[in-house]
Enzyme design. Structure first.
Site, PDB file in Angstrom:
ATOM      1  N   LEU A  38       0.831  -1.202   0.000  1.00 40.82           N
ATOM      2  CA  LEU A  38       0.000   0.000   0.000  1.00 40.82           C
ATOM      3  C   LEU A  38       0.867   1.254   0.000  1.00 40.82           C
ATOM      4  CD1 LEU A  38      -3.071   1.093   0.628  1.00 40.82           C
ATOM      5  CD2 LEU A  38      -2.093   1.481   2.891  1.00 40.82           C
ATOM      6  N   THR A  77      -7.036   8.324  16.856  1.00 38.76           N
ATOM      7  CA  THR A  77      -6.961   9.211  18.013  1.00 38.76           C
ATOM      8  C   THR A  77      -5.922   8.647  18.969  1.00 38.76           C
ATOM      9  OG1 THR A  77      -9.296   9.789  17.762  1.00 38.76           O
ATOM     10  CG2 THR A  77      -8.247  10.323  19.868  1.00 38.76           C
ATOM     11  N   LYS A 152      -9.158  16.626  19.315  1.00 40.34           N
ATOM     12  CA  LYS A 152     -10.049  15.452  19.280  1.00 40.34           C
ATOM     13  C   LYS A 152     -10.209  14.849  20.674  1.00 40.34           C
ATOM     14  CE  LYS A 152     -12.517  12.031  17.690  1.00 40.34           C
ATOM     15  NZ  LYS A 152     -11.977  11.002  16.805  1.00 40.34           N
ATOM     16  N   LYS A 218     -10.803   5.184  26.283  1.00 38.05           N
ATOM     17  CA  LYS A 218      -9.415   5.338  25.832  1.00 38.05           C
ATOM     18  C   LYS A 218      -9.070   6.817  25.645  1.00 38.05           C
ATOM     19  CE  LYS A 218      -8.575   4.863  21.406  1.00 38.05           C
ATOM     20  NZ  LYS A 218      -7.916   6.105  20.889  1.00 38.05           N
TER      21      LYS A 218
END
Length: 250
Positions: A38, A77, A152, A218
């Site tokens: 990739l 995140t 975030k 988390k």
């Protein structure tokens, strides 16, 4: 997000679980057999895995094979320090990097209306913007690498705290003899409403939010890890965790 990209760009997919890539292949995307394949094939790589350890593991294989001048967008995140480490790794290989966590969930991705919170150099941000515009509506550069993660983490901790308050409010209503669904409808049209309340009110039973609770827990733990020692985050953190620990265990 990947399907929105596919509407505008040639798309190559790699997933740690091969079956996860199958729906994209059916819609015309190429499928890489390995993350290294990739990285070598793409000018823009968007990475979305669960946590810091996953990011570091995947990027250790991905970044060294990416083409100089290409770009890595980190949508996970994670700790801001992890984003900064990945930017430094990218710089060693002539690759630009933007940390770009998102908000909006599956509905926002499908509609192309996600919020993209970006950290990185102005040059990297502008390079990434055309791809981000395929799935995002509000796309904001907040500062250097790690700034997107900070925003975030604060956002998600606040979301979790709002859901915890929603839980407490609905339980209070039930204790006072108010039917839950009626109260939820009323609040959603009144001054106490919030997105967190809307989400919690439509969960039919706690066990259905177990995975989401673990992800928000988390992120709330990440907030505790990055705040200065003299910063009192008790209201957000304690409200969020009292709710999330219970939901995650269901």
């Amino acid at each position: 997000m990947a399907l929105r990209m596919l509407q505008r760009f040639p798309l190559t997919i790699w997933a740690r679980r091969p079956e996860a890539a199958r729906p994209f292949a059916e819609k015309g995307a190429s499928v890489a057999g390995a993350v290294e394949q990739l990285g070598a094939a793409c000018d823009h790589v968007g990475l979305c895995v669960v946590d810091d350890a996953d990011v570091l593991d995947v990027c250790g294989k991905l970044v060294p094979v990416m083409k100089p001048g290409s770009l890595l967008a980190l949508h996970s995140t994670v700790l801001p320090e992890t984003a900064m480490r990945i930017e430094a790794l990218c710089a060693q290989h002539g690759v630009r990097m933007v940390d770009a966590p998102v908000s909006g969930g599956a509905p926002g991705a499908e509609a192309g209306t996600m919020t993209v919170m970006c950290g990185g150099s102005p040059e990297a941000f502008e390079q990434a913007r055309p791809v981000f515009e395929s799935f995002g509506r509000l796309i904001v550069r907040l500062g250097e690498a790690g700034a997107g993660q900070k925003a975030k983490i604060v956002n998600n901790a606040l979301m979790a705290a709002n859901m915890g308050l929603a839980q407490a409010a609905l339980r209070a209503g039930e204790a006072l003899g108010i039917e839950r669904n009626a109260l939820a409808e009323l609040v959603n049209h009144s001054s106490g409403r919030s997105f967190g309340f809307e989400v919690y009110a439509r969960i039919p039973e706690p066990g259905l939010f177990g995975h989401g609770a673990r992800m928000l827990l988390k992120d709330t733990n990440l907030l505790a890890a990055i705040l200065p020692d003299n910063m009192d985050s008790a209201i957000i953190e304690k409200t969020a965790k009292s709710f999330l620990l219970l939901e995650a265990d269901e």
